[in-house]
Design a protein around this motif. Structure first.
Motif, short mmCIF file in Angstrom:
data_model
loop_
_atom_site.label_atom_id
_atom_site.label_comp_id
_atom_site.label_asym_id
_atom_site.label_seq_id
_atom_site.Cartn_x
_atom_site.Cartn_y
_atom_site.Cartn_z
N ALA A 150 -6.73 5.75 10.80
CA ALA A 150 -6.51 4.31 10.99
C ALA A 150 -5.35 3.88 10.10
N VAL A 151 -4.93 2.64 10.29
CA VAL A 151 -4.04 1.99 9.33
C VAL A 151 -4.93 1.31 8.30
N THR B 281 -0.92 1.15 5.53
CA THR B 281 -0.43 2.51 5.42
C THR B 281 -1.24 3.38 6.37
N GLN B 282 -0.57 4.26 7.08
CA GLN B 282 -1.22 5.08 8.10
C GLN B 282 -1.91 6.28 7.46
N VAL B 283 -3.15 6.48 7.85
CA VAL B 283 -3.91 7.68 7.48
C VAL B 283 -4.30 8.39 8.76
N THR B 284 -3.91 9.66 8.86
CA THR B 284 -4.23 10.45 10.04
C THR B 284 -4.96 11.71 9.60
N GLU C 244 0.84 -1.19 0.00
CA GLU C 244 0.00 0.00 0.00
C GLU C 244 0.88 1.25 0.00
N SER C 245 0.35 2.31 -0.57
CA SER C 245 1.03 3.60 -0.56
C SER C 245 0.00 4.71 -0.57
N GLY C 246 0.45 5.93 -0.24
CA GLY C 246 -0.42 7.09 -0.34
C GLY C 246 -0.97 7.61 0.97
N GLY C 247 -0.67 6.92 2.07
CA GLY C 247 -1.16 7.41 3.35
C GLY C 247 -0.44 8.67 3.78
N GLY C 248 -0.93 9.28 4.84
CA GLY C 248 -0.30 10.49 5.34
C GLY C 248 -1.18 11.24 6.30
N LEU C 249 -0.79 12.48 6.56
CA LEU C 249 -1.52 13.36 7.47
C LEU C 249 -2.28 14.40 6.65
#
Length: 123
Positions: A91-92, A117-120, A6-11
């Motif tokens: 969440a992750v 991937t972490q999404v905040t 997975e990619s593209g997570g973030g704050l």
């Protein structure tokens, strides 16, 4: 060896958008549905969205319906467009390959999982 990345997570701030991608490798998944799940701290992993083997049918949790869009470009690549994000979306996020042609909300219906991937989402 099957791998999902997975990619593209973030704050992001509340109301913003993110686009997650999932790339699978190791074998063909032409007869498999794909799914997105998420897990927040202290909570169980839950179904977010899924797409069938042909990419012709999509399924969403009520909590994300109308805000998230799942798509797949081929048998190994899937995206999740997330709009109007809320703090409770933090969440992750995990992508997964289903055993069958149609997705399920049940975790046991999936064979393979990514690392997440972490999404905040900040308020």
């Amino acid at each position: 060896q099957v791998q999902l990345v997975e990619s593209g997570g973030g704050l992001v701030q509340a109301g913003g958008s993110l686009r997650l991608s999932c790339a699978a490798s190791g074998r063909t998944f032409i007869n498999n549905a794909l799914g997105w799940f998420r897990q927040a701290p202290g909570k169980e992993r839950e179904f977010v969205a899924g797409i069938n083997w042909r990419g012709s049918s999509t399924y969403y949790a009520d909590s994300v319906k109308g805000r998230f869009t799942v798509s797949r470009t081929d048998d190994k690549n899937m995206n999740l467009q997330m709009n109007s994000l809320k703090p409770e979306d933090t969440a992750v996020y995990y992508c997964s390959v289903a055993k069958l042609r149609y997705p399920s909300v049940d975790l046991s219906a999936y064979d393979f999982w990514g690392q997440g991937t972490q999404v905040t989402v900040s308020s």
